[in-house]
Write a protein that holds these residues in place. Sequence first.
Motif, PDB file in Angstrom:
ATOM      1  N   PRO A 322      -2.749  -2.999  10.151  1.00  0.00           N
ATOM      2  CA  PRO A 322      -3.862  -2.169   9.693  1.00  0.00           C
ATOM      3  C   PRO A 322      -4.239  -1.090  10.702  1.00  0.00           C
ATOM      4  CG  PRO A 322      -4.667  -4.291  10.470  1.00  0.00           C
ATOM      5  CD  PRO A 322      -3.171  -4.387  10.461  1.00  0.00           C
ATOM      6  N   VAL A 323      -5.047  -0.134  10.207  1.00  0.00           N
ATOM      7  CA  VAL A 323      -5.479   0.983  11.034  1.00  0.00           C
ATOM      8  C   VAL A 323      -6.703   0.558  11.842  1.00  0.00           C
ATOM      9  CG1 VAL A 323      -6.311   3.357  11.031  1.00  0.00           C
ATOM     10  CG2 VAL A 323      -4.615   2.609   9.329  1.00  0.00           C
ATOM     11  N   ARG A 324      -6.644   0.778  13.157  1.00  0.00           N
ATOM     12  CA  ARG A 324      -7.792   0.473  14.005  1.00  0.00           C
ATOM     13  C   ARG A 324      -8.551   1.769  14.280  1.00  0.00           C
ATOM     14  NH1 ARG A 324      -9.285  -3.843  16.870  1.00  0.00           N
ATOM     15  NH2 ARG A 324      -7.256  -4.836  16.442  1.00  0.00           N
ATOM     16  N   VAL A 325      -9.862   1.742  14.033  1.00  0.00           N
ATOM     17  CA  VAL A 325     -10.690   2.932  14.208  1.00  0.00           C
ATOM     18  C   VAL A 325     -10.547   3.472  15.629  1.00  0.00           C
ATOM     19  CG1 VAL A 325     -13.045   3.814  14.229  1.00  0.00           C
ATOM     20  CG2 VAL A 325     -12.338   2.214  12.443  1.00  0.00           C
ATOM     21  N   GLY A 326     -10.329   4.781  15.720  1.00  0.00           N
ATOM     22  CA  GLY A 326     -10.204   5.429  17.024  1.00  0.00           C
ATOM     23  C   GLY A 326      -8.795   5.448  17.569  1.00  0.00           C
ATOM     24  N   THR A 327      -7.886   4.721  16.929  1.00  0.00           N
ATOM     25  CA  THR A 327      -6.484   4.684  17.354  1.00  0.00           C
ATOM     26  C   THR A 327      -5.628   5.336  16.265  1.00  0.00           C
ATOM     27  OG1 THR A 327      -6.820   2.636  18.574  1.00  0.00           O
ATOM     28  CG2 THR A 327      -4.556   3.229  18.039  1.00  0.00           C
ATOM     29  N   ALA A 328      -4.800   6.299  16.660  1.00  0.00           N
ATOM     30  CA  ALA A 328      -4.020   7.045  15.677  1.00  0.00           C
ATOM     31  C   ALA A 328      -2.997   6.158  14.990  1.00  0.00           C
ATOM     32  CB  ALA A 328      -3.326   8.218  16.350  1.00  0.00           C
ATOM     33  N   THR A 329      -2.907   6.296  13.686  1.00  0.00           N
ATOM     34  CA  THR A 329      -1.840   5.666  12.923  1.00  0.00           C
ATOM     35  C   THR A 329      -0.989   6.761  12.307  1.00  0.00           C
ATOM     36  OG1 THR A 329      -1.365   3.950  11.280  1.00  0.00           O
ATOM     37  CG2 THR A 329      -3.074   5.553  10.729  1.00  0.00           C
ATOM     38  N   ASN A 330       0.272   6.472  12.058  1.00  0.00           N
ATOM     39  CA  ASN A 330       1.196   7.452  11.507  1.00  0.00           C
ATOM     40  C   ASN A 330       1.362   7.251  10.007  1.00  0.00           C
ATOM     41  OD1 ASN A 330       2.114   8.831  14.001  1.00  0.00           O
ATOM     42  ND2 ASN A 330       2.813   6.767  14.532  1.00  0.00           N
ATOM     43  N   GLY A 397       5.659  23.363 -12.037  1.00  0.00           N
ATOM     44  CA  GLY A 397       4.505  22.594 -12.458  1.00  0.00           C
ATOM     45  C   GLY A 397       4.653  21.095 -12.321  1.00  0.00           C
ATOM     46  N   GLU A 398       5.769  20.620 -11.776  1.00  0.00           N
ATOM     47  CA  GLU A 398       6.011  19.178 -11.652  1.00  0.00           C
ATOM     48  C   GLU A 398       5.370  18.636 -10.384  1.00  0.00           C
ATOM     49  OE1 GLU A 398       9.733  15.977 -11.613  1.00  0.00           O
ATOM     50  OE2 GLU A 398      10.104  18.136 -11.729  1.00  0.00           O
ATOM     51  N   GLU A 399       4.742  17.471 -10.484  1.00  0.00           N
ATOM     52  CA  GLU A 399       4.120  16.815  -9.344  1.00  0.00           C
ATOM     53  C   GLU A 399       4.584  15.358  -9.253  1.00  0.00           C
ATOM     54  OE1 GLU A 399      -0.107  17.078  -9.564  1.00  0.00           O
ATOM     55  OE2 GLU A 399      -0.182  19.097  -8.697  1.00  0.00           O
ATOM     56  N   ILE A 400       4.735  14.899  -8.012  1.00  0.00           N
ATOM     57  CA  ILE A 400       5.060  13.497  -7.741  1.00  0.00           C
ATOM     58  C   ILE A 400       3.871  12.907  -6.992  1.00  0.00           C
ATOM     59  CG2 ILE A 400       6.624  11.883  -6.626  1.00  0.00           C
ATOM     60  CD1 ILE A 400       7.916  13.420  -8.882  1.00  0.00           C
ATOM     61  N   SER A 401       3.372  11.768  -7.483  1.00  0.00           N
ATOM     62  CA  SER A 401       2.191  11.159  -6.873  1.00  0.00           C
ATOM     63  C   SER A 401       2.492   9.740  -6.420  1.00  0.00           C
ATOM     64  CB  SER A 401       1.019  11.144  -7.860  1.00  0.00           C
ATOM     65  OG  SER A 401       0.662  12.457  -8.233  1.00  0.00           O
ATOM     66  N   ALA A 402       1.740   9.306  -5.396  1.00  0.00           N
ATOM     67  CA  ALA A 402       1.856   7.929  -4.905  1.00  0.00           C
ATOM     68  C   ALA A 402       0.535   7.539  -4.270  1.00  0.00           C
ATOM     69  CB  ALA A 402       2.992   7.796  -3.911  1.00  0.00           C
ATOM     70  N   ASN A 403       0.232   6.246  -4.316  1.00  0.00           N
ATOM     71  CA  ASN A 403      -0.988   5.711  -3.709  1.00  0.00           C
ATOM     72  C   ASN A 403      -0.633   4.582  -2.764  1.00  0.00           C
ATOM     73  OD1 ASN A 403      -2.966   7.279  -5.281  1.00  0.00           O
ATOM     74  ND2 ASN A 403      -2.155   6.127  -7.027  1.00  0.00           N
ATOM     75  N   GLN A 404      -1.460   4.409  -1.738  1.00  0.00           N
ATOM     76  CA  GLN A 404      -1.242   3.327  -0.789  1.00  0.00           C
ATOM     77  C   GLN A 404      -2.587   2.829  -0.283  1.00  0.00           C
ATOM     78  OE1 GLN A 404       1.134   2.705   3.413  1.00  0.00           O
ATOM     79  NE2 GLN A 404       2.083   3.961   1.823  1.00  0.00           N
ATOM     80  N   GLN A 405      -2.723   1.508  -0.184  1.00  0.00           N
ATOM     81  CA  GLN A 405      -3.952   0.907   0.298  1.00  0.00           C
ATOM     82  C   GLN A 405      -3.957   0.898   1.823  1.00  0.00           C
ATOM     83  OE1 GLN A 405      -4.778  -3.416  -0.431  1.00  0.00           O
ATOM     84  NE2 GLN A 405      -6.398  -2.607  -1.767  1.00  0.00           N
ATOM     85  N   ILE A 406      -5.122   1.174   2.425  1.00  0.00           N
ATOM     86  CA  ILE A 406      -5.259   1.209   3.875  1.00  0.00           C
ATOM     87  C   ILE A 406      -6.344   0.232   4.306  1.00  0.00           C
ATOM     88  CG2 ILE A 406      -5.790   2.609   5.898  1.00  0.00           C
ATOM     89  CD1 ILE A 406      -4.954   5.061   4.329  1.00  0.00           C
ATOM     90  N   ALA A 407      -6.047  -0.675   5.195  1.00  0.00           N
ATOM     91  CA  ALA A 407      -7.032  -1.575   5.778  1.00  0.00           C
ATOM     92  C   ALA A 407      -7.502  -0.976   7.102  1.00  0.00           C
ATOM     93  CB  ALA A 407      -6.445  -2.963   5.991  1.00  0.00           C
ATOM     94  N   LEU A 408      -8.804  -0.706   7.195  1.00  0.00           N
ATOM     95  CA  LEU A 408      -9.381  -0.096   8.402  1.00  0.00           C
ATOM     96  C   LEU A 408     -10.189  -1.158   9.123  1.00  0.00           C
ATOM     97  CD1 LEU A 408      -9.687   2.594   9.944  1.00  0.00           C
ATOM     98  CD2 LEU A 408     -11.762   3.018   8.604  1.00  0.00           C
ATOM     99  N   ILE A 409      -9.853  -1.427  10.402  1.00  0.00           N
ATOM    100  CA  ILE A 409     -10.560  -2.446  11.178  1.00  0.00           C
ATOM    101  C   ILE A 409     -11.092  -1.832  12.454  1.00  0.00           C
ATOM    102  CG2 ILE A 409      -9.105  -4.290  10.244  1.00  0.00           C
ATOM    103  CD1 ILE A 409      -7.577  -4.286  12.877  1.00  0.00           C
ATOM    104  N   ARG A 410     -12.032  -2.538  13.080  1.00  0.00           N
ATOM    105  CA  ARG A 410     -12.576  -2.082  14.378  1.00  0.00           C
ATOM    106  C   ARG A 410     -12.007  -2.908  15.510  1.00  0.00           C
ATOM    107  NH1 ARG A 410     -16.709   1.440  14.141  1.00  0.00           N
ATOM    108  NH2 ARG A 410     -17.686   1.806  12.118  1.00  0.00           N
TER     109      ARG A 410
END
Length: 410
Positions: A322-330, A397-410
């Motif tokens: 998961p993503v830690r607040v204040g620390t960069a994730t790619n 006019g064509e678009e490709i879409s995607a979604n991803q869930q992100i867990a943000l922790i401290r």
Amino acid sequence: MRHTVTLVAVVLAVVFAGSAQAQVIDADNIIMRVRTVCNTGQGGTLIAAFDIRPLSNDWAPPYGRIGGFCSVFTFTSSKLVLQGVQQRYQTGYWGSPYRSEAFGPSAWLNMHAHTGNPNSALPVESTYFTPSLDCQGNPLNDKFYEIMRYTMNIMPTASGTVTLGLYDVRPYATIPYPTSGLVHMSAVFKADLGWNMNDSLQIVQGLVIPVELSAFNVTGRPDGSMLLGWHTATETSNLGFEIERGDGVNFEKVGFVPGHGTTTEEHTYTWVDENPVAANNENLVYYRLKQVDTDGTFAYSEIQSAEIQPSYIGLEQLYPSPVRVGTATNVPYTLAVPGTVHMYVFNAMGQRVATLSDGESHQPGRHVVAWDGRSDRGDILPAGMYFLRFTAGIGNGEEISANQQIALIR
């Protein structure tokens, strides 16, 4: 390159530090050799070295010292043209080196020694002498030290073999030289090409490069594979090419392409890596060719690399997660074709809280965006679940879409 070497002992005058009188080490305790350092084939360069090796049982600390040397380097002048010589030991201790072509176009005389100053005799160690190195500057770790290097051009029409030699490295005469009541040594020497009891010869083969590789390229293809292509101008006893893939330092064999034996005709080769493996997060893959002769000898090409071209459009897994607040994730994503990218972060209530890409245009390839868990206003977002929305417009006019869930922790 294949060669034979004859090592011959040499008599040199040696001073041991702290001794009351000069000690002359006999010929069994110093070895010299002439060695090929680089050979780039017809029309290229041949570099040779004059090396010495003191035997460790007689040269342990305090180290023996050498007050100078005298040698005649010989070469096959019908195939080689001497371009220059290079001193491979410390300057400022011995007098100016004496170099002469007086022995003719196929020989070069070197003399260099101190002039009566016992403090100028050099300890045989890496502080004063260059340890033996290969053509790329890597140490051979064979306890030899280089005295001189000789650079020669190989004539474009040269073939077969040439002979390199060292002759007449004469014993030094010792001369009493009083300093503070102690007897030290200086050196006198004389070279005579007719006296050959201290010869070291090397027969250099392979003046004709087995394979003249004129081009080597690697290209990423839209389906995610890699196309390797190379071209040869001539080939001699060429068994073929091993394909090696790696991270730029370490490589492993992944394929083989047969060669054309011996031919003066040009040939083009190709090979496809259907499943390339990237060596790093930049999606780069490194390759080199190992050209193998029929007798088992081989040579490597230069290393080439290319980026894997994705065969799809979409998001990859974030890292770290998961993503830690204040620390960069790619946040990595790939484009198989040029596209206009929008990426936004939404909270659980569907509110847009951060913008990672707002309509930037990108070329095909792998791209990475960094996010530190802050909102567009720079606020630290609360811990919890967020959603990343990715959209790529790819034309018409064509678009490709995607979604991803992100867990943000401290």
